[in-house]
Design an enzyme around this catalytic site. Sequence first.
Site, PDB file in Angstrom:
ATOM      1  N   ASP A  80      79.131 -13.428   8.426  1.00  0.00           N
ATOM      2  CA  ASP A  80      77.797 -13.595   7.839  1.00  0.00           C
ATOM      3  C   ASP A  80      76.879 -14.150   8.921  1.00  0.00           C
ATOM      4  O   ASP A  80      77.073 -13.842  10.092  1.00  0.00           O
ATOM      5  CB  ASP A  80      77.884 -14.508   6.606  1.00  0.00           C
TER       6      ASP A  80
ATOM      7  N   HIS B 203      75.679 -11.855  11.314  1.00  0.00           N
ATOM      8  CA  HIS B 203      74.406 -11.386  10.761  1.00  0.00           C
ATOM      9  C   HIS B 203      73.200 -11.982  11.478  1.00  0.00           C
ATOM     10  O   HIS B 203      72.077 -11.825  11.019  1.00  0.00           O
ATOM     11  CB  HIS B 203      74.323 -11.680   9.262  1.00  0.00           C
TER      12      HIS B 203
END
Length: 329
Positions: free
Chosen positions: A143, A166
């Site tokens: 993430d 991310h």
Amino acid sequence: MAMKLLISLLLLSTYAAEAQVFDVTKYGAKPKGEISQALLSAWKEACASPTPSSVVIPAGTYTSNEVTFSGPCKAPIEMKLVGTLQANPNAASFKTDGWVVFEHIEGFTLSGGAPGDSPNTDGIHVGRSSQIYILDTDIKTGDDCISIGDGSQQVHVERVTCGPGHGISVGSLGKYPDEEPVSGIFVKNCTLTDTSNGVRIKSWPASPGRTTASDIHFENIIMNNAGNPVLIDQEYCPWGQCKSLDPSKVKISNVSFKNIKGTSSTQEAMKLVCSKSLPCENVEIADIDLAYHGPEGPANYTCANIQPKFTGKVNIPEAAATCGGAAHA
Ligand SMILES: *[C@@H]1O[C@H](CO)[C@@H](O)[C@H](O)[C@H]1NC(C)=O
Ligand SMILES: *[C@@H]1O[C@H](CO)[C@@H](O)[C@H](O)[C@H]1NC(C)=O
Ligand SMILES: *[C@@H]1O[C@H](CO)[C@@H](O)[C@H](O)[C@H]1NC(C)=O
């Protein structure tokens, strides 16, 4: 006001299996206790270890005074947080301006609880905290490498490499009622490689409460094949979770994106989509040099509800008249 940093960890550790474990409870740490000395003792031994090591904070809630973990270490080292570490509420006694500082360490991993491919596993999540330094750190995760949540003030992220992951995010904001303002965020000299996003500010539509995000600066960032490298997304709505698409009630102001270079893996290299009811204010875009090499054509830029100020050299042409703002050279 209490300074509290929840390092909600979650990195892939490539060598954890064979790492030698230094459990802080063997160095005097007790749940609910103040454990900075135990942390330092465990760190010192782990850092001197000629083979990979892992300093483990087991399940439980611990508090810590300000503490600095210094390298260089002899072998890769990991800080594995299974429990929760909170700053000693008596923060007034802090002598320096950092709470938990990691410095001069190569091969450092901060890790814990979650498999690397699981969703929502931020590398480092900062929330309701102030005076946080995340320096010289290499993050690989499923993430955000770093996410900076509500109530974060004076957060410095420098010389961090991120990827896969991310990217580095402020937010997401505006999902819950009673969120606290975000301000004083400085992300500098970072490199993002093969990340799905770059540096971004994201907020949910239809926020239940109103809050602000201001004084946020991204500077000297290198993108190697990063998706959406420069992004403000006030319509953030992953997995179709939003009940409504009403405008976000997070007011974004005093933001800069400066000296951001490299390659984008998405054509939309710069996207600045602000809230229709609370347009972004005082956003500066300077010296952006991002290339996209896909078949659709060169990198482009779209925006809404913002009139950014362009300075220096920005090489991405505005895609369309969607910005509601001034065109730039
Ligand atoms: C940060 O990046 C800038 C621009 O690339 C460079 O001039 C500067 O030396 C870097 N600073 C550090 C501390 O790495
Ligand atoms: C934004 O910057 C201006 C000018 O520096 C300042 O007056 C204003 O208070 C800032 N706004 C916020 C919300 O920090
Ligand atoms: C900009 O890029 C997006 C994403 O690929 C694309 O949908 C859009 O058509 C592009 N706009 C222009 C004007 O090329």
